[in-house]
Scaffold this motif. Structure first.
Motif, PDB file in Angstrom:
ATOM      1  N   TYR A  92       0.776  -1.198   0.081  1.00 47.12           N
ATOM      2  CA  TYR A  92      -0.083  -0.026   0.082  1.00 47.12           C
ATOM      3  C   TYR A  92       0.999   1.254   0.160  1.00 47.12           C
ATOM      4  N   ALA A  93       0.537   2.241  -0.752  1.00 47.95           N
ATOM      5  CA  ALA A  93       0.938   3.468  -0.943  1.00 47.95           C
ATOM      6  C   ALA A  93       0.297   4.476  -0.227  1.00 47.95           C
ATOM      7  N   ASP A  94       0.820   5.671   0.325  1.00 49.12           N
ATOM      8  CA  ASP A  94       0.166   6.727   1.173  1.00 49.12           C
ATOM      9  C   ASP A  94      -0.714   7.451   0.003  1.00 49.12           C
ATOM     10  N   ASN A  95      -0.168   7.543  -1.240  1.00 52.80           N
ATOM     11  CA  ASN A  95      -1.235   8.311  -2.211  1.00 52.80           C
ATOM     12  C   ASN A  95      -0.851   7.871  -3.683  1.00 52.80           C
ATOM     13  N   PHE A  96      -1.574   8.456  -4.561  1.00 50.62           N
ATOM     14  CA  PHE A  96      -1.360   8.093  -5.914  1.00 50.62           C
ATOM     15  C   PHE A  96       0.177   8.520  -6.599  1.00 50.62           C
ATOM     16  N   GLY A  97       0.505   9.607  -6.023  1.00 55.50           N
ATOM     17  CA  GLY A  97       1.729  10.071  -6.449  1.00 55.50           C
ATOM     18  C   GLY A  97       2.935   8.888  -6.160  1.00 55.50           C
ATOM     19  N   GLU A  98       2.894   8.249  -5.273  1.00 56.61           N
ATOM     20  CA  GLU A  98       3.890   7.214  -4.958  1.00 56.61           C
ATOM     21  C   GLU A  98       3.767   5.954  -5.962  1.00 56.61           C
ATOM     22  N   LEU A  99       2.904   5.499  -6.484  1.00 61.49           N
ATOM     23  CA  LEU A  99       2.606   4.367  -7.147  1.00 61.49           C
ATOM     24  C   LEU A  99       3.718   4.015  -8.182  1.00 61.49           C
ATOM     25  N   SER A 100       4.021   4.908  -9.118  1.00 57.49           N
ATOM     26  CA  SER A 100       4.988   4.619 -10.137  1.00 57.49           C
ATOM     27  C   SER A 100       6.439   4.410  -9.522  1.00 57.49           C
ATOM     28  N   ALA A 101       6.818   5.049  -8.469  1.00 54.42           N
ATOM     29  CA  ALA A 101       8.198   5.248  -8.093  1.00 54.42           C
ATOM     30  C   ALA A 101       8.265   3.907  -7.393  1.00 54.42           C
ATOM     31  N   LEU A 102       7.370   3.443  -6.461  1.00 55.65           N
ATOM     32  CA  LEU A 102       7.314   2.049  -5.873  1.00 55.65           C
ATOM     33  C   LEU A 102       7.380   0.858  -6.617  1.00 55.65           C
ATOM     34  N   ILE A 103       6.679   1.068  -7.822  1.00 52.92           N
ATOM     35  CA  ILE A 103       6.722  -0.064  -8.863  1.00 52.92           C
ATOM     36  C   ILE A 103       8.239  -0.096  -9.423  1.00 52.92           C
ATOM     37  N   ASN A 104       8.839   0.985  -9.824  1.00 53.99           N
ATOM     38  CA  ASN A 104      10.057   1.210 -10.542  1.00 53.99           C
ATOM     39  C   ASN A 104      11.354   0.888  -9.565  1.00 53.99           C
ATOM     40  N   ILE A 152     -17.870  29.602 -20.103  1.00 58.84           N
ATOM     41  CA  ILE A 152     -17.615  29.632 -18.361  1.00 58.84           C
ATOM     42  C   ILE A 152     -17.024  30.787 -18.066  1.00 58.84           C
ATOM     43  N   GLY A 153     -16.387  31.586 -18.997  1.00 58.11           N
ATOM     44  CA  GLY A 153     -15.707  32.739 -18.510  1.00 58.11           C
ATOM     45  C   GLY A 153     -14.221  32.364 -18.298  1.00 58.11           C
ATOM     46  N   GLU A 154     -13.481  33.233 -17.556  1.00 61.11           N
ATOM     47  CA  GLU A 154     -12.134  32.989 -16.898  1.00 61.11           C
ATOM     48  C   GLU A 154     -12.067  31.932 -15.743  1.00 61.11           C
ATOM     49  N   VAL A 155     -11.563  30.999 -15.968  1.00 64.13           N
ATOM     50  CA  VAL A 155     -11.539  29.889 -14.902  1.00 64.13           C
ATOM     51  C   VAL A 155     -10.118  29.260 -14.703  1.00 64.13           C
ATOM     52  N   THR A 156      -9.842  28.833 -13.365  1.00 63.69           N
ATOM     53  CA  THR A 156      -8.826  28.292 -13.052  1.00 63.69           C
ATOM     54  C   THR A 156      -8.935  26.774 -12.678  1.00 63.69           C
ATOM     55  N   LEU A 157      -8.456  25.728 -13.434  1.00 66.13           N
ATOM     56  CA  LEU A 157      -8.606  24.197 -13.138  1.00 66.13           C
ATOM     57  C   LEU A 157      -7.387  23.882 -12.217  1.00 66.13           C
ATOM     58  N   SER A 158      -8.011  23.637 -11.019  1.00 71.90           N
ATOM     59  CA  SER A 158      -7.036  23.326  -9.968  1.00 71.90           C
ATOM     60  C   SER A 158      -6.973  21.730  -9.903  1.00 71.90           C
ATOM     61  N   VAL A 159      -5.658  20.814 -10.236  1.00 68.54           N
ATOM     62  CA  VAL A 159      -5.873  19.533 -10.406  1.00 68.54           C
ATOM     63  C   VAL A 159      -4.376  19.063  -9.555  1.00 68.54           C
ATOM     64  N   PRO A 160      -4.249  17.812  -9.154  1.00 76.86           N
ATOM     65  CA  PRO A 160      -3.293  17.300  -8.379  1.00 76.86           C
ATOM     66  C   PRO A 160      -1.961  16.989  -9.445  1.00 76.86           C
ATOM     67  N   VAL A 183      -1.663  23.866 -10.237  1.00 75.49           N
ATOM     68  CA  VAL A 183      -1.057  22.459  -9.678  1.00 75.49           C
ATOM     69  C   VAL A 183      -1.172  22.294  -8.134  1.00 75.49           C
ATOM     70  N   LEU A 184      -2.009  21.506  -7.822  1.00 73.25           N
ATOM     71  CA  LEU A 184      -2.088  21.240  -6.159  1.00 73.25           C
ATOM     72  C   LEU A 184      -1.118  19.810  -5.848  1.00 73.25           C
ATOM     73  N   GLU A 185      -1.155  19.563  -4.624  1.00 73.36           N
ATOM     74  CA  GLU A 185      -0.026  18.550  -4.151  1.00 73.36           C
ATOM     75  C   GLU A 185      -0.813  17.222  -4.778  1.00 73.36           C
ATOM     76  N   SER A 186       0.066  16.245  -5.018  1.00 75.87           N
ATOM     77  CA  SER A 186      -0.050  14.875  -5.550  1.00 75.87           C
ATOM     78  C   SER A 186      -0.969  14.168  -4.990  1.00 75.87           C
ATOM     79  N   ASN A 187      -1.325  14.279  -3.437  1.00 80.97           N
ATOM     80  CA  ASN A 187      -2.201  13.379  -2.843  1.00 80.97           C
ATOM     81  C   ASN A 187      -3.430  14.024  -2.507  1.00 80.97           C
ATOM     82  N   VAL A 188      -3.976  15.099  -3.253  1.00 74.97           N
ATOM     83  CA  VAL A 188      -5.319  15.407  -3.245  1.00 74.97           C
ATOM     84  C   VAL A 188      -6.201  14.502  -3.718  1.00 74.97           C
TER      85      VAL A 188
END
Length: 697
Positions: A92-104, A152-160, A183-188
């Motif tokens: 188990y990883a703590d978040n999605f951002g760690e998955l690739s690193a743990l595999i490799n 939708i006008g001026e809009v900011t897309l917030s994504v991990p 760009v937000l933290e990877s674990n959001v």
């Protein structure tokens, strides 16, 4: 002295929780000691294991109402590993951002979760044949609903960071001048993205369509906006040089039809169902058919139809509707293949053209009154009484027929009321009488002792699965399963689990606490483990008594084990097995308590955070968050438990509130009672041992 006790309460009430899944009581599951391995399939065969990787507590962000539950991915992956003749082990990883690193790094071998294929991820991972395809959609405030991207006008897309959403948002920002990127933290999580848009912290975001089905609330401030990516592939992932492993995965996915997407509306019989490998089950979110408890999907109907599907190597896609009429309409429209929702066979329904399977349950309709009410010898003794029922149920038809035959009683029609809700109304004095099928009355009696069966109608009625008339081949398969398994071992164990076993641990002894006397046989163990998390050991001991009555071999109807009634899956995710061993059970429970407590906002008052943690330990974190959101909508304080969120929690057993909640139905009286009793017992411990304990603090 009062100040000291208050501090102790606040300290104590900041650490609790724990629960989750399988082996038999006392079964030892060897703790898996991980290792580093970057080889391909031959190297894995030499070790004998394939390590499957997922985020810790990779559970749904809501009750699955239309789709295949995430647990199906995991089960299919385990079956693949066993197909290779190897043993599956979860990492188990703590978040999605760690998955690739743990595999490799060689700490796992296959990523198994709702993992999107992106160009960036393809640089460091090899992906399998897709197991699903979803749309990515913008999540926007309600005011922007139904507007195209250009309006939708001026809009900011917030994504991990590092997510598939970031790749999509980057493309949109390049193509549209009105769109910018944050760009937000990877674990959001997806849930946090939706919540951020709903409360105004984020202007907009992107979330997979299958996640939005569970996350968006009917009247919420966040809604699904324009499609951002029409087809995003979901797949398993391995190291780039694991070509032999990947080849075996692709062969398995193709031959076993692991692909989970299926047309939402299609009238199918058995041949088409087998070809797609998915059985679409229409059901209802209630305590008899389908619900979520402590992160587990449960229900008598759900367990039976899932067992049928498993025997035919099919996956179950759930389609949730609230009323019998909406379930029949969904079946007619081809949204599903079968209704599995404790549906009573009636002449009226058969005349309407519905075809029923063989009965898988025989029940008697019963009149339910308060405990102590005088039983009725004949139906004529109903004269002058009032029976509250939902007019959409078969009970209503029975009562109307009795009235037409000369019965002199009143029928009180209560729209959208569940059987549990009406029984609760009888127990509290709001209604005189109600009706329930015998298995539902029996289930209520496993939770309470304030109701009584006053009269039983004869003859028994049949409960069956429902199909469209042309689905003859499907009915034959369902009937074959029922005839083979009715009253067999699996059936009886499942039936007893829901309708006979008491849902609370029986009281063993009062355990009076006096100064100088131990509270339990495990005081020293609990003291030492509680200290690691800064918890008051008396609070944990109070919770332990509530969970197991200090019996390390206790097991709940849902499968929780040990002194702190931890579900085996939860234990494994923290590295613990054999939970009936007191040390393992306590350590696993405290680790989960700490994890749960951290999921609530840091701004909360310490004592309030503990109340929420206790409630989450009992019912699940998702149900508590549902109650907090509902409390806010009702004008109550979502940051206070007593008198506020606890009252909202009670409402989540009512259909009109449960259908709008992300995690659906929950028996809200259970966590409410749980928190109150643990708090009161804890205060008793403090009063009895306070002076002695203070000298140690």
């Amino acid at each position: 002295m009062r100040t000291g006790i208050f501090i102790l309460i606040c300290l104590g009430f900041t650490l609790l929780a724990g629960c989750d899944k399988e082996p038999e009581v006392g079964e030892v599951v060897s703790t898996f000691e991980n290792y580093q391995e970057t080889g391909d399939l031959p190297a894995l065969k030499e070790r004998g294991f394939v390590r499957l990787l997922a985020p810790r507590f990779d559970e749904p962000s809501g009750l699955p109402r239309d789709g295949i539950p995430a647990s199906e991915y995991q089960q299919q992956a385990e079956e693949f590993v066993e197909h290779l003749g190897l043993e599956p082990r979860w990492v188990y990883a703590d978040n999605f951002g760690e998955l690739s690193a743990l595999i490799n790094q060689g700490m796992a071998d296959i990523i198994i979760t709702n993992y999107s294929v992106t160009k960036e991820r393809q640089k460091s991972l090899a992906f399998s044949t897709p197991v699903n395809a979803v749309q990515e959609r913008l999540v926007v405030p309600r005011a922007l609903a139904d507007l195209p991207l250009t309006e939708i006008g001026e809009v900011t897309l917030s994504v991990p960071e590092g997510s598939a959403y970031q790749e999509t948002a980057t493309k949109l920002a390049k193509r549209h001048d009105n769109i910018s990127l944050e760009v937000l933290e990877s674990n959001v999580s997806d849930e946090e993205l939706v919540n951020g848009v709903a409360n105004g912290e984020l202007a907009a975001s992107i979330v997979d369509s299958n996640m939005l089905d569970a996350l968006l609330e009917e009247d919420g401030e966040a809604v699904a906006g324009p499609v951002a990516n029409r087809k995003r592939r979901i797949a398993w992932a391995v190291r780039p040089d694991s070509s032999e492993l990947l080849d075996q995965i692709n062969q398995y996915i193709t031959s076993e039809r692991v692909i989970t997407s299926v047309d939402s509306e299609e009238e199918r019989d058995w041949a088409e169902i087998r070809e797609k490998g998915v059985l679409r089950v229409i059901t209802s979110n209630n305590p008899a058919s389908y619900f979520m408890w402590r992160g587990e999907l449960m229900g008598f109907d759900y367990d039976l139809i899932k067992d049928f599907a498993k025997q035919h190597r099919l996956r179950v896609r759930v389609v949730v509707h609230d009323t019998p009429s909406s379930m029949f309409a969904a079946l007619e429209a081809g949204e599903g293949d079968v209704i599995a929702a404790s549906m009573t066979v009636t002449a009226e329904r058969e005349r309407a053209g519905w075809s029923f399977s063989e009965r898988y349950l025989e029940v008697n309709e019963q009149l339910i009154g308060e405990a102590g009410d005088t039983p009725l010898e004949t139906v004529e003794e109903l004269a002058g009484r009032t029976v509250a029922v939902n007019p959409e149920t078969a009970y209503y038809d029975t009562l109307k027929a009795l009235q037409e035959a000369g019965g002199s009683f009143e029928i009180l029609e209560v729209e959208n009321a569940s059987t549990e809700m009406l029984i609760d109304g009888v127990a509290s004095g709001d209604y005189d009488l109600t009706m329930a099928d015998s298995h539902l009355a029996a289930m209520e009696s496993t939770y309470r002792d304030d109701i009584a069966v006053l009269f039983q109608f004869e003859p028994a009625k049949e409960i069956a699965w429902v199909t469209r008339e042309p689905q003859q081949a499907l009915r034959e398969q369902l009937n074959r399963y029922i005839k083979r398994g009715y009253r067999g071992l699996f059936y009886n164990v499942t039936y007893n689990r829901y309708f006979k076993e008491k849902k609370t641990i029986a009281t063993h002894e009062a355990y009076r606490v006096e100064a100088g006397r131990d509270i339990s046989p495990y005081d020293e163990l609990v003291r030492g483990e509680s200290l690691k998390y800064g918890l008051d050991w008396r609070l944990i001991t109070s919770q332990m008594y509530q969970e197991s009555r200090f019996n390390p071999n206790a097991r709940s109807f849902a499968g929780a084990q040990g002194l702190l009634q931890v579900m085996p899956r939860t234990g494994r995710q923290f590295g613990y097995s054999n939970l009936t061993n007191p040390k393992n059970g306590v350590e696993a429970g405290l680790a989960y308590i700490d994890w749960l407590e951290q999921r609530f906002p840091a701004r909360l008052d310490l004592a309030e955070k503990l109340y929420f943690t206790l409630a989450a330990y009992n019912a699940g974190h998702g149900h508590v968050e549902d109650a907090r959101r509902l409390a806010q909508r009702l004008g109550k304080d979502p940051d206070k438990w007593f008198g506020h969120v606890e009252e909202a929690m009670l409402l989540l057993s009512k259909p009109q509130y449960a259908r709008q909640a992300r995690y659906g139905y929950v028996r809200g009286s259970e966590p409410v009672k749980y928190v109150r009793e643990i708090k009161n017992r804890y205060l008793g411990y403090v009063a009895a041992l306070g002076e002695q304990e203070q000298s140690q603090l």
